[in-house]
Design a protein around this motif. Sequence first.
Motif, mmCIF file in Angstrom:
data_model
loop_
_atom_site.group_PDB
_atom_site.id
_atom_site.type_symbol
_atom_site.label_atom_id
_atom_site.label_comp_id
_atom_site.label_asym_id
_atom_site.label_seq_id
_atom_site.Cartn_x
_atom_site.Cartn_y
_atom_site.Cartn_z
ATOM 1 N N VAL A 336 0.858 -1.183 0.000
ATOM 2 C CA VAL A 336 0.000 0.000 0.000
ATOM 3 C C VAL A 336 0.893 1.231 0.000
ATOM 4 O O VAL A 336 1.771 1.371 0.862
ATOM 5 C CB VAL A 336 -0.916 0.018 1.236
ATOM 6 N N GLN A 337 0.696 2.086 -0.991
ATOM 7 C CA GLN A 337 1.476 3.316 -1.087
ATOM 8 C C GLN A 337 0.604 4.474 -0.624
ATOM 9 O O GLN A 337 -0.392 4.819 -1.270
ATOM 10 C CB GLN A 337 1.946 3.536 -2.523
ATOM 11 N N LEU A 338 0.966 5.043 0.525
ATOM 12 C CA LEU A 338 0.216 6.147 1.119
ATOM 13 C C LEU A 338 0.893 7.454 0.753
ATOM 14 O O LEU A 338 2.064 7.673 1.070
ATOM 15 C CB LEU A 338 0.163 5.996 2.636
ATOM 16 N N MET A 339 0.174 8.333 0.035
ATOM 17 C CA MET A 339 0.723 9.630 -0.344
ATOM 18 C C MET A 339 0.315 10.668 0.694
ATOM 19 O O MET A 339 -0.882 10.869 0.951
ATOM 20 C CB MET A 339 0.215 10.046 -1.722
ATOM 21 N N VAL A 340 1.322 11.314 1.280
ATOM 22 C CA VAL A 340 1.089 12.314 2.319
ATOM 23 C C VAL A 340 1.984 13.517 2.076
ATOM 24 O O VAL A 340 2.902 13.474 1.246
ATOM 25 C CB VAL A 340 1.372 11.736 3.728
ATOM 26 N N GLY A 341 1.734 14.594 2.798
ATOM 27 C CA GLY A 341 2.597 15.754 2.710
ATOM 28 C C GLY A 341 4.008 15.405 3.143
ATOM 29 O O GLY A 341 4.199 14.578 4.048
ATOM 30 N N PRO A 342 5.029 16.008 2.512
ATOM 31 C CA PRO A 342 6.419 15.666 2.836
ATOM 32 C C PRO A 342 6.753 15.754 4.321
ATOM 33 O O PRO A 342 7.485 14.920 4.855
ATOM 34 C CB PRO A 342 7.218 16.694 2.026
ATOM 35 N N GLN A 343 6.196 16.751 5.013
ATOM 36 C CA GLN A 343 6.501 16.917 6.427
ATOM 37 C C GLN A 343 5.847 15.842 7.285
ATOM 38 O O GLN A 343 6.310 15.560 8.395
ATOM 39 C CB GLN A 343 6.071 18.299 6.911
ATOM 40 N N ALA A 344 4.772 15.235 6.767
ATOM 41 C CA ALA A 344 4.053 14.229 7.552
ATOM 42 C C ALA A 344 4.616 12.828 7.375
ATOM 43 O O ALA A 344 4.326 11.935 8.179
ATOM 44 C CB ALA A 344 2.573 14.241 7.162
ATOM 45 N N ALA A 345 5.428 12.611 6.323
ATOM 46 C CA ALA A 345 5.904 11.259 6.020
ATOM 47 C C ALA A 345 6.713 10.623 7.147
ATOM 48 O O ALA A 345 6.465 9.469 7.516
ATOM 49 C CB ALA A 345 6.704 11.275 4.718
ATOM 50 N N PRO A 346 7.702 11.320 7.733
ATOM 51 C CA PRO A 346 8.465 10.684 8.821
ATOM 52 C C PRO A 346 7.596 10.304 10.014
ATOM 53 O O PRO A 346 7.768 9.221 10.595
ATOM 54 C CB PRO A 346 9.491 11.767 9.198
ATOM 55 N N ALA A 347 6.654 11.195 10.364
ATOM 56 C CA ALA A 347 5.783 10.909 11.509
ATOM 57 C C ALA A 347 4.889 9.707 11.221
ATOM 58 O O ALA A 347 4.669 8.861 12.100
ATOM 59 C CB ALA A 347 4.931 12.134 11.841
ATOM 60 N N LEU A 348 4.388 9.607 9.986
ATOM 61 C CA LEU A 348 3.530 8.478 9.646
ATOM 62 C C LEU A 348 4.325 7.175 9.661
ATOM 63 O O LEU A 348 3.854 6.159 10.179
ATOM 64 C CB LEU A 348 2.899 8.693 8.264
ATOM 65 N N SER A 349 5.511 7.182 9.072
ATOM 66 C CA SER A 349 6.348 5.976 9.065
ATOM 67 C C SER A 349 6.627 5.504 10.481
ATOM 68 O O SER A 349 6.521 4.302 10.790
ATOM 69 C CB SER A 349 7.667 6.260 8.338
#
Length: 361
Positions: A336-349
């Motif tokens: 599953v590829q989740l597209m998010v704002g660049p700033q949110a990617a580290p927090a989501l991971s």
Amino acid sequence: MRNALVIGAGLIGTSAALALAGRGVSVHLADHDPDRARTAAALGAGSDEPPPGRVDLALVAVPPAHTATVLAEAMRAGVARGYADVAGVKGGPRRELEDLGIDLSAYIGTHPMAGKESSGPLAANADLFEGRPWVLTPTPETDTEVLNLALELVALCGAVPVVMDAAAHDRAVALVSHTPQLVSSMVAARLESADRTVVRLCGQGIRDVTRIAASDPRMWIEILSANPGPVADVLDGVAADLGETVESLRALQSADEAKRRGGAARIADVLRRGNVGRQRVPGKHGEAPAVYETVGVLISDQPGELARIFADAGRAGVNIEDVRIDHATGQQAGLVQLMVGPQAAPALSAALSERGWSIRH
């Protein structure tokens, strides 16, 4: 708008009827196949009984080849105060109505820029037009009252009105809708006789390119037959690029270094122009396209897995802008590829990793 008659209970007609009925409009449904009208009515799109009197708006949602005939019949019968159609081509129906001697003051051409690969009332959705452009092509004779009815229709369906000239519309859809359909179908046609082992290698790229190739050929023959010139003009340009790209690829096989460099440069130019064109495609809500970061998550093919990912992302306070799923060949698993704002990617991971998800960068 108090009441409406929707003629044609297919995907677009039923979806519009569902949207109108959901917002309190009394909708009546008609179709040359009574079963389709009954099916749409059973879905909550309105009544398949004829209206008791003249309605505010008659919306004709039949194939382009029949649009003018059905409109003319309804207008001569005086079933509504205003008349609109949703055909994917606008110039042809208008000219046919003029040839039939129809007064165009009560008519406005429209085209919602929304659809699916599937057709029929069972594919309909009240949210189909939400946030999508809905083109209006009034004639010089169109009454202001009829234009206002069409604007109300668009608003009730949650779409965004765009007023255009009919000929400009037909040139536009040749570029952004009709040509992509043909190109997608031509790419998919390469798979028809491909070895099964080759087809099993299909990834997300080929799925993206060929998704709309699943559309109904009969419907598209009618659409393309109503707009052949503008589509052929766009394809002329595609063919020129294709021919040059073939020559450039052949040049890459040459023993001559200069020819190889020239071939590579020409292919790079096509890819660069493709980048520029892709960047012009509107993003969410018609705004400029945003740059997203992708967070890949491995999942098993089990009920509820996607819901768990979305719930965990929500708990992390991250808004998922878009999502893709790439299924693993021969395995009950996928990415599953989740597209998010660049700033949110580290927090989501980090949040998904803490909850036991396997992250792929």
